[in-house]
Structures are given as C-alpha cells and as structure tokens.
Design a protein around this motif. Structure first.
Motif, PDB file in Angstrom:
ATOM      1  N   LEU A 163       7.994  -6.221  -2.494  1.00  0.00           N
ATOM      2  CA  LEU A 163       6.773  -5.426  -2.713  1.00  0.00           C
ATOM      3  C   LEU A 163       6.151  -5.825  -4.034  1.00  0.00           C
ATOM      4  N   GLY A 164       4.857  -5.621  -4.139  1.00  0.00           N
ATOM      5  CA  GLY A 164       4.133  -5.967  -5.358  1.00  0.00           C
ATOM      6  C   GLY A 164       3.889  -4.725  -6.189  1.00  0.00           C
ATOM      7  N   VAL A 165       3.993  -4.888  -7.501  1.00  0.00           N
ATOM      8  CA  VAL A 165       3.727  -3.755  -8.385  1.00  0.00           C
ATOM      9  C   VAL A 165       2.855  -4.222  -9.548  1.00  0.00           C
TER      10      VAL A 165
ATOM     11  N   LEU B 254      11.325   2.629 -10.481  1.00  0.00           N
ATOM     12  CA  LEU B 254      11.838   3.125  -9.190  1.00  0.00           C
ATOM     13  C   LEU B 254      12.355   1.966  -8.338  1.00  0.00           C
ATOM     14  N   TYR B 255      11.551   0.905  -8.232  1.00  0.00           N
ATOM     15  CA  TYR B 255      11.943  -0.223  -7.384  1.00  0.00           C
ATOM     16  C   TYR B 255      13.208  -0.891  -7.938  1.00  0.00           C
ATOM     17  N   SER B 256      13.310  -0.988  -9.267  1.00  0.00           N
ATOM     18  CA  SER B 256      14.534  -1.557  -9.858  1.00  0.00           C
ATOM     19  C   SER B 256      15.736  -0.716  -9.470  1.00  0.00           C
ATOM     20  N   ARG B 257      15.587   0.600  -9.570  1.00  0.00           N
ATOM     21  CA  ARG B 257      16.709   1.489  -9.200  1.00  0.00           C
ATOM     22  C   ARG B 257      17.131   1.273  -7.756  1.00  0.00           C
ATOM     23  N   LEU B 258      16.147   0.932  -6.911  1.00  0.00           N
ATOM     24  CA  LEU B 258      16.442   0.758  -5.482  1.00  0.00           C
ATOM     25  C   LEU B 258      16.925  -0.657  -5.157  1.00  0.00           C
TER      26      LEU B 258
ATOM     27  N   ASN C 154       1.141  -2.742 -15.035  1.00  0.00           N
ATOM     28  CA  ASN C 154       0.983  -1.511 -15.829  1.00  0.00           C
ATOM     29  C   ASN C 154       1.679  -0.307 -15.183  1.00  0.00           C
ATOM     30  N   ASN C 155       2.167  -0.468 -13.972  1.00  0.00           N
ATOM     31  CA  ASN C 155       2.767   0.656 -13.244  1.00  0.00           C
ATOM     32  C   ASN C 155       4.278   0.695 -13.512  1.00  0.00           C
ATOM     33  N   LEU C 156       4.618   1.065 -14.743  1.00  0.00           N
ATOM     34  CA  LEU C 156       6.011   0.955 -15.179  1.00  0.00           C
ATOM     35  C   LEU C 156       6.931   1.919 -14.435  1.00  0.00           C
ATOM     36  N   ARG C 157       6.430   3.102 -14.098  1.00  0.00           N
ATOM     37  CA  ARG C 157       7.284   4.077 -13.396  1.00  0.00           C
ATOM     38  C   ARG C 157       7.617   3.584 -11.997  1.00  0.00           C
ATOM     39  N   ALA C 158       6.615   3.019 -11.312  1.00  0.00           N
ATOM     40  CA  ALA C 158       6.902   2.485  -9.979  1.00  0.00           C
ATOM     41  C   ALA C 158       7.898   1.326 -10.084  1.00  0.00           C
ATOM     42  N   ALA C 159       7.705   0.451 -11.084  1.00  0.00           N
ATOM     43  CA  ALA C 159       8.624  -0.685 -11.257  1.00  0.00           C
ATOM     44  C   ALA C 159      10.038  -0.182 -11.518  1.00  0.00           C
TER      45      ALA C 159
ATOM     46  N   GLY D 154       0.797  -1.235   0.000  1.00  0.00           N
ATOM     47  CA  GLY D 154       0.000   0.000   0.000  1.00  0.00           C
ATOM     48  C   GLY D 154       0.820   1.271   0.000  1.00  0.00           C
ATOM     49  N   LEU D 155       1.966   1.229  -0.666  1.00  0.00           N
ATOM     50  CA  LEU D 155       2.821   2.423  -0.711  1.00  0.00           C
ATOM     51  C   LEU D 155       2.128   3.525  -1.527  1.00  0.00           C
ATOM     52  N   GLY D 156       2.080   4.716  -0.963  1.00  0.00           N
ATOM     53  CA  GLY D 156       1.468   5.821  -1.700  1.00  0.00           C
ATOM     54  C   GLY D 156       1.923   7.164  -1.152  1.00  0.00           C
ATOM     55  N   VAL D 157       2.034   8.146  -2.050  1.00  0.00           N
ATOM     56  CA  VAL D 157       2.406   9.514  -1.691  1.00  0.00           C
ATOM     57  C   VAL D 157       1.304  10.437  -2.202  1.00  0.00           C
ATOM     58  N   TRP D 158       0.829  11.326  -1.371  1.00  0.00           N
ATOM     59  CA  TRP D 158      -0.230  12.238  -1.769  1.00  0.00           C
ATOM     60  C   TRP D 158      -0.099  13.555  -1.027  1.00  0.00           C
TER      61      TRP D 158
ATOM     62  N   PHE E 249       3.243  16.060  -4.440  1.00  0.00           N
ATOM     63  CA  PHE E 249       4.369  15.722  -3.579  1.00  0.00           C
ATOM     64  C   PHE E 249       5.181  14.554  -4.121  1.00  0.00           C
ATOM     65  N   ARG E 250       4.735  13.969  -5.243  1.00  0.00           N
ATOM     66  CA  ARG E 250       5.460  12.820  -5.780  1.00  0.00           C
ATOM     67  C   ARG E 250       6.738  13.271  -6.493  1.00  0.00           C
ATOM     68  N   SER E 251       7.628  12.335  -6.711  1.00  0.00           N
ATOM     69  CA  SER E 251       8.934  12.595  -7.364  1.00  0.00           C
ATOM     70  C   SER E 251       9.780  13.576  -6.561  1.00  0.00           C
ATOM     71  N   GLN E 252       9.602  13.563  -5.249  1.00  0.00           N
ATOM     72  CA  GLN E 252      10.444  14.394  -4.371  1.00  0.00           C
ATOM     73  C   GLN E 252      11.192  13.542  -3.354  1.00  0.00           C
ATOM     74  N   GLY E 253      11.186  12.231  -3.561  1.00  0.00           N
ATOM     75  CA  GLY E 253      11.953  11.353  -2.691  1.00  0.00           C
ATOM     76  C   GLY E 253      11.189  10.789  -1.499  1.00  0.00           C
ATOM     77  N   ILE E 254       9.908  11.106  -1.385  1.00  0.00           N
ATOM     78  CA  ILE E 254       9.142  10.642  -0.218  1.00  0.00           C
ATOM     79  C   ILE E 254       8.922   9.125  -0.283  1.00  0.00           C
ATOM     80  N   GLY E 255       8.557   8.634  -1.457  1.00  0.00           N
ATOM     81  CA  GLY E 255       8.361   7.191  -1.617  1.00  0.00           C
ATOM     82  C   GLY E 255       9.649   6.432  -1.321  1.00  0.00           C
ATOM     83  N   THR E 256      10.759   6.955  -1.840  1.00  0.00           N
ATOM     84  CA  THR E 256      12.053   6.324  -1.583  1.00  0.00           C
ATOM     85  C   THR E 256      12.352   6.308  -0.083  1.00  0.00           C
ATOM     86  N   ALA E 257      12.053   7.414   0.608  1.00  0.00           N
ATOM     87  CA  ALA E 257      12.315   7.484   2.050  1.00  0.00           C
ATOM     88  C   ALA E 257      11.475   6.440   2.797  1.00  0.00           C
TER      89      ALA E 257
HETATM   90  C1  LIG Z   1       5.010   5.199  -6.580  1.00  0.00           C
HETATM   91  C2  LIG Z   1       5.137   6.278  -5.512  1.00  0.00           C
HETATM   92  C3  LIG Z   1       4.819   5.682  -4.141  1.00  0.00           C
HETATM   93  C4  LIG Z   1       6.596   6.755  -5.525  1.00  0.00           C
HETATM   94  O1  LIG Z   1       6.725   7.767  -4.524  1.00  0.00           O
HETATM   95  P1  LIG Z   1       7.496   9.113  -4.885  1.00  0.00           P
HETATM   96  O2  LIG Z   1       7.612   9.903  -3.650  1.00  0.00           O
HETATM   97  O3  LIG Z   1       6.874   9.745  -6.064  1.00  0.00           O
HETATM   98  O4  LIG Z   1       8.898   8.466  -5.293  1.00  0.00           O
HETATM   99  P2  LIG Z   1      10.288   9.178  -5.295  1.00  0.00           P
HETATM  100  O5  LIG Z   1      10.138  10.648  -5.369  1.00  0.00           O
HETATM  101  O6  LIG Z   1      11.079   8.605  -4.182  1.00  0.00           O
HETATM  102  O7  LIG Z   1      10.844   8.621  -6.645  1.00  0.00           O
HETATM  103  C5  LIG Z   1      10.264   9.146  -7.836  1.00  0.00           C
HETATM  104  C6  LIG Z   1      10.491   8.243  -8.963  1.00  0.00           C
HETATM  105  O8  LIG Z   1       9.582   7.178  -8.820  1.00  0.00           O
HETATM  106  C7  LIG Z   1       9.078   6.818 -10.087  1.00  0.00           C
HETATM  107  N1  LIG Z   1       7.634   6.764 -10.010  1.00  0.00           N
HETATM  108  C8  LIG Z   1       6.983   5.627  -9.823  1.00  0.00           C
HETATM  109  N2  LIG Z   1       5.669   5.819  -9.900  1.00  0.00           N
HETATM  110  C9  LIG Z   1       5.461   7.110 -10.096  1.00  0.00           C
HETATM  111  C10 LIG Z   1       4.300   7.907 -10.242  1.00  0.00           C
HETATM  112  N3  LIG Z   1       3.071   7.348 -10.231  1.00  0.00           N
HETATM  113  N4  LIG Z   1       4.446   9.221 -10.383  1.00  0.00           N
HETATM  114  C11 LIG Z   1       5.676   9.749 -10.380  1.00  0.00           C
HETATM  115  N5  LIG Z   1       6.814   9.045 -10.269  1.00  0.00           N
HETATM  116  C12 LIG Z   1       6.717   7.725 -10.132  1.00  0.00           C
HETATM  117  C13 LIG Z   1       9.606   7.740 -11.086  1.00  0.00           C
HETATM  118  O9  LIG Z   1      10.594   7.056 -11.834  1.00  0.00           O
HETATM  119  C14 LIG Z   1      10.212   8.862 -10.282  1.00  0.00           C
HETATM  120  O10 LIG Z   1      11.379   9.258 -10.863  1.00  0.00           O
HETATM  121  P3  LIG Z   1      11.543  10.801 -11.227  1.00  0.00           P
HETATM  122  O11 LIG Z   1      11.613  11.523  -9.935  1.00  0.00           O
HETATM  123  O12 LIG Z   1      12.801  10.802 -12.007  1.00  0.00           O
HETATM  124  O13 LIG Z   1      10.346  11.183 -12.012  1.00  0.00           O
HETATM  125  C15 LIG Z   1       4.215   7.490  -5.781  1.00  0.00           C
HETATM  126  O14 LIG Z   1       4.544   8.050  -7.024  1.00  0.00           O
HETATM  127  C16 LIG Z   1       2.731   7.180  -5.733  1.00  0.00           C
HETATM  128  O15 LIG Z   1       2.096   7.309  -4.683  1.00  0.00           O
HETATM  129  N6  LIG Z   1       2.155   6.761  -6.870  1.00  0.00           N
HETATM  130  C17 LIG Z   1       0.733   6.421  -6.924  1.00  0.00           C
HETATM  131  C18 LIG Z   1       0.417   5.148  -6.154  1.00  0.00           C
HETATM  132  C19 LIG Z   1       1.289   4.027  -6.622  1.00  0.00           C
HETATM  133  O16 LIG Z   1       1.494   3.830  -7.811  1.00  0.00           O
HETATM  134  N7  LIG Z   1       1.806   3.274  -5.641  1.00  0.00           N
HETATM  135  C20 LIG Z   1       2.731   2.187  -5.902  1.00  0.00           C
HETATM  136  C21 LIG Z   1       2.034   0.899  -5.768  1.00  0.00           C
HETATM  137  S1  LIG Z   1       3.165  -0.424  -6.163  1.00  0.00           S
END
Ligand SMILES: CC(C)(COP(=O)(O)OP(=O)(O)OC[C@H]1O[C@@H](n2cnc3c(N)ncnc32)[C@H](O)[C@@H]1OP(=O)(O)O)[C@@H](O)C(=O)NCCC(=O)NCCS
Length: 146
Positions: free
Chosen positions: A90-92, A102-106, A95-100, A55-59, A63-71
């Motif tokens: 973690l499960g992804v 991110l996780y690969s990078r980590l 279709n959530n290629l951007r999240a995948a 249930g990882l989520g940033v809102w 506020f996304r793409s600012q490192g909160i999810g990584t933290a």
């Molecule tokens: C996925 C998520 C938790 C990542 O948190 P975050 O705080 O945006 O992540 P970070 O800032 O640490 O890292 C950002 C990177 O994550 C990746 N990313 C993954 N999913 C993303 C999304 N939906 N929106 C923006 N960036 C996303 C990008 O590659 C991004 O890189 P960038 O900064 O070069 O654009 C957040 O984007 C989110 O809440 N997304 C919607 C819910 C979701 O998809 N949850 C994941 C379920 S597996």
C-alpha cells in the motif's frame, strides 16, 4: 468518469476488489484491492506483481482508531493469500506518519518511494495537477503470520 465509477469498472473487469466495512448497517470504511498493483510507474517497474490496497479510509472521523482500518487491511491480506499471493502493498503519503506507523505495526516495510499523481478541478473548472510524495510499503506473507 468519477473515481468511484473507475473503481467499479475495474472491479467489473476483475482487476480489483472493493471492500466495505459495515457497522450497524452503515458503511464506515472502504478500500480497493488492486490486483494489477500500484498505478505509479515507479512502483509498477519495481513491484508490478504486488497487489495494492488503495484508497483506504474510515469515516466519519469519530470511527477512527477503533480497529476498522486494521480489519479492512486484514480482509485484503486474506483475499490476497487465498489467491495464492505472497505479498501485498500500500502507498502512504510521506506526511501521514500515523498511518505509516499503523502499517509498520501490521508488518509493512518501506519498499519504494514514488509520486502519487492526481488532478482535480476547482470551482472555475480549471484542472490542477498534484504530485504527492509517497512510500510504497510491502508486507511479505509468511506461513505463520496472521
Ligand atoms: C488511516 C486509517 C484508514 C486507519 O483506520 P483506523 O480505523 O483509524 O485504524 P485502526 O483503528 O485500525 O488503527 C488506528 C491506529 O492507526 C493509526 N492511524 C493512522 N492514521 C490515523 C489517523 N489519520 N487518525 C487516527 N489514527 C491513525 C494510529 O496509530 C492509530 O493508533 P491508535 O489507535 O493507537 O491511535 C484512518 O485513520 C483514516 O481513514 N484516515 C484518514 C485517511 C487516510 O489517512 N488514509 C490512509 C491513506 S494511506
């Protein structure tokens, strides 16, 4: 019972830890570390001993793409390490290629495909069953990894 009530009950029972990210006194993200692993039977069978970041989520979205999810992920990994764990997953959604990405990078690697089964009620009270194709990704901890 609401999904948050279920999360609270799991934490009370010691089966999970709920993490919240804060900025300027406001909650801006969260996840649940499930010490009993991913609930999907396919993942339980193969990796039942691997704790799951769920249930990882940033809102809000701004506020996304600012490192909160990584933290949040790093904090979950740190907790798992302190408990003597050797890995976390973690499960992804497939279709959530951007999240995948991110996780690969980590340091997470695809470990098992599975169906994330959940249900919701529409405005008429009809329950709908959903099954999303997902991949369970795992990060193995190494002595030198951060
Ligand atoms: C996925 C998520 C938790 C990542 O948190 P975050 O705080 O945006 O992540 P970070 O800032 O640490 O890292 C950002 C990177 O994550 C990746 N990313 C993954 N999913 C993303 C999304 N939906 N929106 C923006 N960036 C996303 C990008 O590659 C991004 O890189 P960038 O900064 O070069 O654009 C957040 O984007 C989110 O809440 N997304 C919607 C819910 C979701 O998809 N949850 C994941 C379920 S597996």
């Amino acid at each position: 019972m609401s999904s948050h009530a279920r999360r609270h009950a799991r934490q009370q029972a010691g089966a999970s830890t709920f993490l919240v990210a804060w900025r300027d006194g406001q909650p801006v993200g969260s996840c649940e570390v499930r010490w009993d692993g991913c609930a999907a039977p396919e993942v339980q069978a193969a990796h039942g001993d691997c704790p799951e970041i769920n249930g990882l989520g940033v809102w809000p979205q701004s506020f996304r793409s600012q490192g909160i999810g990584t933290a949040l992920i790093r904090a979950a990994e740190e907790l798992a390490r302190k408990r003597g764990g050797k890995r976390i997953g973690l499960g992804v959604d497939e279709n959530n290629l951007r999240a995948a990405a991110l996780y690969s990078r980590l340091g997470y690697h695809p470990a098992a495909p599975y169906l994330d089964r959940w249900s919701y009620q529409d405005v008429e009270g009809v329950t709908h069953q959903v099954a999303d194709a997902c991949t369970f990704m795992i990060k193995e901890f190494h002595l030198d990894s951060s």
